[in-house]
Design a protein around this motif. Structure first.
Motif, mmCIF file in Angstrom:
data_model
loop_
_atom_site.group_PDB
_atom_site.id
_atom_site.type_symbol
_atom_site.label_atom_id
_atom_site.label_comp_id
_atom_site.label_asym_id
_atom_site.label_seq_id
_atom_site.Cartn_x
_atom_site.Cartn_y
_atom_site.Cartn_z
ATOM 1 N N MET A 1 -38.737 -24.595 -69.440
ATOM 2 C CA MET A 1 -39.593 -23.198 -68.991
ATOM 3 C C MET A 1 -40.807 -23.929 -68.395
ATOM 4 S SD MET A 1 -40.557 -22.220 -72.975
ATOM 5 C CE MET A 1 -41.656 -23.483 -73.733
ATOM 6 N N LEU A 2 -41.147 -23.038 -67.397
ATOM 7 C CA LEU A 2 -42.402 -23.333 -66.600
ATOM 8 C C LEU A 2 -43.818 -22.996 -67.670
ATOM 9 C CD1 LEU A 2 -42.519 -22.518 -63.064
ATOM 10 C CD2 LEU A 2 -42.719 -24.590 -63.971
ATOM 11 N N THR A 3 -44.594 -24.043 -67.743
ATOM 12 C CA THR A 3 -45.685 -23.905 -68.652
ATOM 13 C C THR A 3 -47.301 -23.994 -67.890
ATOM 14 O OG1 THR A 3 -44.275 -24.560 -70.634
ATOM 15 C CG2 THR A 3 -46.808 -24.666 -70.884
ATOM 16 N N THR A 4 -48.084 -23.280 -68.217
ATOM 17 C CA THR A 4 -49.393 -23.518 -67.573
ATOM 18 C C THR A 4 -50.335 -24.082 -68.657
ATOM 19 O OG1 THR A 4 -49.091 -21.552 -66.404
ATOM 20 C CG2 THR A 4 -51.304 -22.283 -66.405
ATOM 21 N N LEU A 5 -50.916 -25.264 -68.183
ATOM 22 C CA LEU A 5 -52.017 -25.676 -69.112
ATOM 23 C C LEU A 5 -53.285 -25.620 -68.452
ATOM 24 C CD1 LEU A 5 -50.747 -29.338 -70.173
ATOM 25 C CD2 LEU A 5 -50.166 -27.114 -71.330
ATOM 26 N N LYS A 6 -54.362 -24.903 -69.302
ATOM 27 C CA LYS A 6 -55.569 -24.755 -68.616
ATOM 28 C C LYS A 6 -56.409 -25.663 -69.710
ATOM 29 C CE LYS A 6 -58.934 -21.099 -68.548
ATOM 30 N NZ LYS A 6 -59.224 -19.808 -69.129
ATOM 31 N N ILE A 7 -57.010 -26.758 -68.951
ATOM 32 C CA ILE A 7 -57.650 -27.703 -69.546
ATOM 33 C C ILE A 7 -59.330 -27.865 -69.193
ATOM 34 C CG2 ILE A 7 -57.461 -30.282 -69.871
ATOM 35 C CD1 ILE A 7 -54.564 -30.153 -69.060
ATOM 36 N N TYR A 8 -59.810 -28.060 -70.274
ATOM 37 C CA TYR A 8 -61.461 -28.117 -69.881
ATOM 38 C C TYR A 8 -61.724 -29.646 -69.320
ATOM 39 C CZ TYR A 8 -66.365 -28.646 -71.456
ATOM 40 O OH TYR A 8 -67.902 -28.652 -71.428
ATOM 41 N N ARG A 9 -62.387 -29.478 -68.182
ATOM 42 C CA ARG A 9 -62.700 -30.671 -67.639
ATOM 43 C C ARG A 9 -64.399 -30.901 -67.673
ATOM 44 N NH1 ARG A 9 -58.667 -32.881 -64.882
ATOM 45 N NH2 ARG A 9 -59.682 -34.789 -65.227
ATOM 46 N N TYR A 10 -64.968 -32.127 -67.907
ATOM 47 C CA TYR A 10 -66.185 -32.380 -67.719
ATOM 48 C C TYR A 10 -66.454 -33.882 -67.791
ATOM 49 C CZ TYR A 10 -71.142 -32.934 -68.948
ATOM 50 O OH TYR A 10 -72.679 -33.150 -68.942
ATOM 51 N N ASP A 11 -67.178 -34.123 -66.557
ATOM 52 C CA ASP A 11 -67.360 -35.609 -66.301
ATOM 53 C C ASP A 11 -68.793 -35.741 -65.959
ATOM 54 O OD1 ASP A 11 -67.395 -38.423 -65.844
ATOM 55 O OD2 ASP A 11 -66.006 -38.280 -63.934
ATOM 56 N N PRO A 12 -69.663 -36.293 -67.012
ATOM 57 C CA PRO A 12 -70.990 -36.307 -66.820
ATOM 58 C C PRO A 12 -71.296 -37.365 -65.575
ATOM 59 C CG PRO A 12 -70.578 -36.955 -68.967
ATOM 60 C CD PRO A 12 -69.207 -36.440 -68.662
ATOM 61 N N GLU A 13 -70.433 -38.504 -65.566
ATOM 62 C CA GLU A 13 -70.854 -39.533 -64.706
ATOM 63 C C GLU A 13 -70.811 -38.792 -63.242
ATOM 64 O OE1 GLU A 13 -68.904 -43.148 -65.564
ATOM 65 O OE2 GLU A 13 -69.848 -43.416 -67.392
ATOM 66 N N ASN A 14 -70.006 -38.071 -63.046
ATOM 67 C CA ASN A 14 -69.745 -37.505 -61.759
ATOM 68 C C ASN A 14 -70.653 -36.065 -61.460
ATOM 69 O OD1 ASN A 14 -68.492 -39.598 -60.576
ATOM 70 N ND2 ASN A 14 -66.440 -38.678 -61.520
ATOM 71 N N GLY A 15 -71.497 -35.989 -62.324
ATOM 72 C CA GLY A 15 -72.391 -34.823 -62.213
ATOM 73 C C GLY A 15 -71.973 -33.327 -62.121
ATOM 74 N N GLY A 16 -70.476 -33.225 -62.266
ATOM 75 C CA GLY A 16 -70.193 -31.794 -62.039
ATOM 76 C C GLY A 16 -70.396 -31.030 -63.252
ATOM 77 N N PRO B 1 -69.103 -28.372 -66.251
ATOM 78 C CA PRO B 1 -67.854 -28.248 -66.977
ATOM 79 C C PRO B 1 -67.069 -27.023 -66.211
ATOM 80 C CG PRO B 1 -69.788 -27.981 -68.337
ATOM 81 C CD PRO B 1 -70.269 -28.213 -66.980
ATOM 82 N N HIS B 2 -65.973 -27.126 -66.068
ATOM 83 C CA HIS B 2 -65.022 -26.199 -65.533
ATOM 84 C C HIS B 2 -63.623 -26.469 -66.183
ATOM 85 C CE1 HIS B 2 -64.242 -29.851 -63.221
ATOM 86 N NE2 HIS B 2 -63.033 -29.419 -62.806
ATOM 87 N N TYR B 3 -62.625 -25.426 -66.136
ATOM 88 C CA TYR B 3 -61.167 -25.849 -66.278
ATOM 89 C C TYR B 3 -60.258 -25.937 -64.947
ATOM 90 C CZ TYR B 3 -62.625 -23.597 -70.728
ATOM 91 O OH TYR B 3 -63.127 -23.401 -71.936
ATOM 92 N N ASP B 4 -59.364 -26.939 -65.200
ATOM 93 C CA ASP B 4 -58.305 -27.071 -64.314
ATOM 94 C C ASP B 4 -57.015 -26.603 -64.769
ATOM 95 O OD1 ASP B 4 -60.049 -28.242 -62.548
ATOM 96 O OD2 ASP B 4 -59.201 -30.480 -63.215
ATOM 97 N N THR B 5 -56.311 -26.137 -64.018
ATOM 98 C CA THR B 5 -54.795 -25.570 -64.279
ATOM 99 C C THR B 5 -53.735 -26.362 -63.520
ATOM 100 O OG1 THR B 5 -55.764 -23.298 -64.445
ATOM 101 C CG2 THR B 5 -53.474 -23.471 -64.312
ATOM 102 N N PHE B 6 -52.752 -26.802 -64.667
ATOM 103 C CA PHE B 6 -51.539 -27.228 -64.115
ATOM 104 C C PHE B 6 -50.333 -26.837 -64.694
ATOM 105 C CE2 PHE B 6 -55.180 -30.228 -65.145
ATOM 106 C CZ PHE B 6 -55.022 -31.023 -64.127
ATOM 107 N N THR B 7 -49.359 -26.525 -63.820
ATOM 108 C CA THR B 7 -48.105 -25.919 -64.277
ATOM 109 C C THR B 7 -47.074 -27.084 -64.197
ATOM 110 O OG1 THR B 7 -48.981 -23.811 -63.138
ATOM 111 C CG2 THR B 7 -46.627 -23.844 -63.558
ATOM 112 N N LEU B 8 -46.440 -27.119 -65.095
ATOM 113 C CA LEU B 8 -45.435 -28.028 -65.645
ATOM 114 C C LEU B 8 -44.252 -27.443 -66.100
ATOM 115 C CD1 LEU B 8 -46.652 -30.828 -67.653
ATOM 116 C CD2 LEU B 8 -47.912 -28.973 -67.171
ATOM 117 N N GLU B 9 -43.109 -28.103 -65.926
ATOM 118 C CA GLU B 9 -41.781 -27.643 -66.882
ATOM 119 C C GLU B 9 -41.854 -28.346 -68.188
ATOM 120 O OE1 GLU B 9 -38.331 -25.710 -67.237
ATOM 121 O OE2 GLU B 9 -39.601 -25.772 -65.229
#
Ligand code: SF4
Ligand code: F3S
Ligand code: FES
Length: 238
Positions: free
Chosen positions: A1-16, A18-26
């Motif tokens: 089944m298709l599943t959506t993962l919304k994952i918290y992302r934060y990388d202080p070394e790259n200065g961005g 915090p945000h969420y990235d979404t990935f859809t996978l079986e």
């Protein structure tokens, strides 16, 4: 089944920010959330950071927030969550180092303070180990099961509000030795836990017990430590 993962992302070394990235996978219903994270890292984004080691609920390294609740990612199956939309975030109350990896330093500082090891300078009985009865052993059986995953402490609202609170995991590990008939250092441990940042800060919220992947009766252990403090000799109290 298709599943959506919304994952918290934060990388202080790259200065961005915090945000969420979404990935859809079986995914299969029997996939563990850890399997999905590994698939995201291997097939979609190799920069995704998370901790794991044993993958079998033993090492305690992959505790994280999954749909708003603390779990070990290797112990929770997709079907357990009852949804194909899964939000994954780092543990609350500890600084985020990168993505799902938190700084466990403050957690282990509290742990070390309660002397989580057997203390007994007396000579052992000649030719044999220090014996104890099954009943004596039973007193701390539950708290020997802790794997130091931090799921309890980081689900505790008192800890969220005040990171100086010793936290349930440290209390559980103090309990493990305070109630061990072979140990001789209950008093210094109780002195640490009698401080303002110790057991009396616990408001019996029970989140810790619900979060524990080892089914340790965490709140009960805290209550037993509180009772031991009340029973303490008056001369030993502050
Ligand atoms: Fe993890 Fe349970 Fe130990 Fe807390 S008491 S650190 S939740 S195993
Ligand atoms: Fe916190 Fe557990 Fe006490 S959630 S308030 S340590 S019962
Ligand atoms: Fe070891 Fe999950 S990876 S407990």
């Amino acid at each position: 089944m298709l599943t959506t993962l919304k994952i918290y992302r934060y990388d202080p070394e790259n200065g961005g920010a915090p945000h969420y990235d979404t990935f859809t996978l079986e995914a299969q219903p029997t996939d563990r959330v850890l399997d999905l994270l590994e698939r995201v890292r291997d097939d979609h984004d190799g920069t995704l950071a998370f901790r794991r080691s044993c993958a079998h609920g033993v090492c305690g390294s992959d505790a994280m927030r999954i749909n708003g609740r603390n779990y070990l990612a290797c112990k929770v199956l997709v079907k357990d969550l009852g949804t194909t939309e899964i939000t994954i975030e780092p543990l609350l109350g500890l600084p985020v180092k990168k993505d799902l990896v938190v700084d466990m330093g403050p957690f282990f500082d509290h742990y070390r303070e309660v002397m989580p090891y057997l203390v007994n300078d007396e000579e052992p009985p000649e030719g044999k180990e220090r014996l104890q009865t099954p009943a004596e052993r039973e007193l701390f059986d539950d708290t020997t099961k802790c794997i130091l995953c931090a799921a309890c402490t980081t689900s505790c609202p008192v800890f969220w509000a005040n990171g100086n609170y010793q936290g349930p995991a440290a209390i559980v590990n103090a309990h493990r030795f305070i109630f061990d008939s072979r140990d001789r250092a209950a008093e210094p441990r109780l002195a640490v836990l009698a401080r303002q940042t110790g057991v009396w800060s616990c408001r019996t919220a029970f989140n810790c017990t619900e979060a524990c992947p080892r089914d340790i009766k965490v709140t009960q252990a805290i209550a037993e430590v509180k009772r031991a403090l009340v029973r303490r000799k008056p001369s030993a109290r502050r």
